[in-house]
Design a protein around this motif. Structure first.
Motif, PDB file in Angstrom:
ATOM      1  N   HIS A 117      -7.106  -0.692   5.556  1.00 61.72           N
ATOM      2  CA  HIS A 117      -6.999  -0.135   6.916  1.00 61.72           C
ATOM      3  C   HIS A 117      -8.307  -0.249   7.692  1.00 61.72           C
ATOM      4  N   LYS A 132      -0.362  -6.179   6.288  1.00 60.50           N
ATOM      5  CA  LYS A 132      -0.056  -4.980   7.080  1.00 60.50           C
ATOM      6  C   LYS A 132       0.923  -4.151   6.254  1.00 60.50           C
ATOM      7  N   HIS A 171       0.849  -1.190   0.000  1.00 60.22           N
ATOM      8  CA  HIS A 171       0.000   0.000   0.000  1.00 60.22           C
ATOM      9  C   HIS A 171       0.881   1.234   0.000  1.00 60.22           C
ATOM     10  N   ASP A 190      -8.902  -0.883  10.578  1.00 64.25           N
ATOM     11  CA  ASP A 190      -8.841  -0.386  11.939  1.00 64.25           C
ATOM     12  C   ASP A 190      -9.104   1.107  12.047  1.00 64.25           C
ATOM     13  N   ARG A 191      -9.153   1.796  10.910  1.00 63.65           N
ATOM     14  CA  ARG A 191      -9.271   3.261  10.944  1.00 63.65           C
ATOM     15  C   ARG A 191     -10.652   3.746  11.330  1.00 63.65           C
ATOM     16  N   SER A 235     -13.148   3.263   6.484  1.00 63.60           N
ATOM     17  CA  SER A 235     -12.887   1.825   6.591  1.00 63.60           C
ATOM     18  C   SER A 235     -14.216   1.078   6.552  1.00 63.60           C
ATOM     19  N   SER A 257      -3.726  -1.453   9.602  1.00 65.19           N
ATOM     20  CA  SER A 257      -2.585  -0.518   9.558  1.00 65.19           C
ATOM     21  C   SER A 257      -1.405  -1.098  10.321  1.00 65.19           C
ATOM     22  N   ASP A 283       0.591   2.183   3.815  1.00 65.37           N
ATOM     23  CA  ASP A 283      -0.267   3.264   3.338  1.00 65.37           C
ATOM     24  C   ASP A 283       0.552   4.557   3.236  1.00 65.37           C
ATOM     25  N   THR A 324      -1.247  -0.581  14.132  1.00 71.38           N
ATOM     26  CA  THR A 324      -2.249  -1.195  15.017  1.00 71.38           C
ATOM     27  C   THR A 324      -1.881  -2.653  15.265  1.00 71.38           C
ATOM     28  N   GLU A 332      -6.859  -5.651   5.348  1.00 73.40           N
ATOM     29  CA  GLU A 332      -5.655  -4.891   5.682  1.00 73.40           C
ATOM     30  C   GLU A 332      -5.857  -4.177   7.010  1.00 73.40           C
TER      31      GLU A 332
END
Lengths: 113, 250
Positions: free
Chosen positions: B154, B205, B8, B156-157, B161, B181, B208, B184, B179
């Motif tokens: 991502h 992982k 990414h 977890d964002r 997300s 981040s 970005d 995290t 995916e």
């Protein structure tokens, strides 16, 4: 009604710089999809959103929103505040929900000329 | 075979990415960092990804083609390819479906189309941070039709997300990967998202990265059991193991 009066009446917390252009608010727009805000938020509308990322000040600036309210005491990132200050975008925090804010703002904005 | 990866990495075509993210800078930096496989992508636009792949033509590093599509629900998903023609056709559909808003580069950043010699071709004028007029499922179906590897980015964002915007990962879709981040840790993610079941997915992982310095060091790798030529095919079929360091310090 002026921005400063609304901040006062709604007991909002100003997160950005104290000096700002005290515009006349024209209405309220509520959305968390940036594409909808860009399409529909009108000039000098208050934008209520739970989004707190760097795109918020950019979109607020682009749409000429009066100011942004982030409800439910959601924390706003420091870089978002910094970018807002750079772009003269006002962001406030409220402990109310979007619904309660909408009802309250409707009464004070729409019922007056 | 072991492949240190970062799947990414944005180029200067993405408005939020730095102008230093040119095709040559990205590929060279990835090589310096010792990576074996990268995916170079941009929001909704495929063109610079092709340029980056061309840069790597005579190098050891594998550059997968990719796009980070923003669905109608403003969810970010990555789709990876390895065939230039199929990728270009897919990319043109995405561009056609992009909601057309003019970019304002002073607000959002520059969107620079570059060739493989890092020469500017032109500025792309439609804002690439807009969504396409396709739902999450429609983008998934389209990527399956074109043989791409689809995964939500991502997750977890707090914004853009699949979890922040849809509340969950749609279980009826058969994507093999998700995916999370780099910064995290998996345990933290699971604790903060107890309602989200991720055991059936393998996890990429990646960085970005929007700046060269943020490209992954050799921290996460993919293990495959066939030849290098089959790398993309192995990913597409789920015949890989992904080993992430998961320290959460990036």
């Amino acid at each position: 009604m002026k921005i400063s009066k609304i901040i006062d009446l709604e007991k909002l917390k100003l997160l950005t710089k104290k000096e700002f252009e005290d515009k006349e608010v024209t209405g309220v727009y509520i959305s968390d999809l940036l594409s909808h805000v860009i399409a529909n938020c009108e000039e000098n509308n208050i934008w209520i959103t739970i989004l707190t990322n760097l795109n918020v000040p950019a979109v607020a600036h682009m749409t000429d929103a009066a100011f942004v309210i982030v409800p439910e005491n959601i924390e706003v990132e420091k870089n978002t505040i910094n970018k807002a200050n750079q772009k003269d975008v006002i962001i406030c925090s409220s402990k109310s929900t979007s619904y309660k804010l909408a009802v309250s703002l409707f009464k004070i904005i729409e019922k007056r000329d | 075979m072991k492949f240190w990866y970062d799947f990414h990495i944005h180029t200067c075509l993405s408005p939020c990415a730095s102008d230093e993210m040119t095709p040559n800078n990205i590929v060279n930096m990835a090589c310096l960092k010792g990576l074996d496989a990268i995916c170079v992508l941009d929001h909704n636009n495929y063109i610079n990804s092709l340029s980056a792949k061309k840069v790597a033509k005579d190098k050891d590093i594998i550059v997968l083609l990719g796009i980070e599509v923003e669905t109608r629900e403003e969810v970010h998903v990555v789709i990876m390819f390895d065939n230039n023609d199929v990728f270009s056709e897919f990319g043109e559909i995405i561009l056609d479906k992009l909601i057309k808003i003019d970019n304002k580069s002073k607000l959002f950043g520059n969107q620079i189309i570059m060739d493989n010699k890092d020469l500017k071709v032109e500025d792309y004028t439609n804002l690439l941070l807009s969504p396409v007029d396709l739902s999450y499922k429609q983008v998934y179906d389209l990527s399956e039709e074109y043989g791409g590897v689809f995964y939500p980015a991502h997750i977890d964002r707090k914004s853009n997300s699949v979890i922040s915007n849809l509340g969950m990962i749609p279980i009826e879709l058969d994507n093999k990967y998700i995916e999370i981040s780099n910064k995290t840790r998996l345990d933290d993610f699971k604790n903060n998202n107890k309602h989200v079941k991720i055991d059936k997915y393998q996890i990429f992982k990646s960085s970005d990265s929007h700046y060269l310095k943020d490209i992954n060091e050799k921290i996460n790798y993919i293990e495959t059991y066939s030849n290098r030529q089959n790398f993309f095919r192995d990913i597409k079929n789920g015949n890989i193991e992904i080993i992430n360091d998961d320290l959460g310090t990036y």
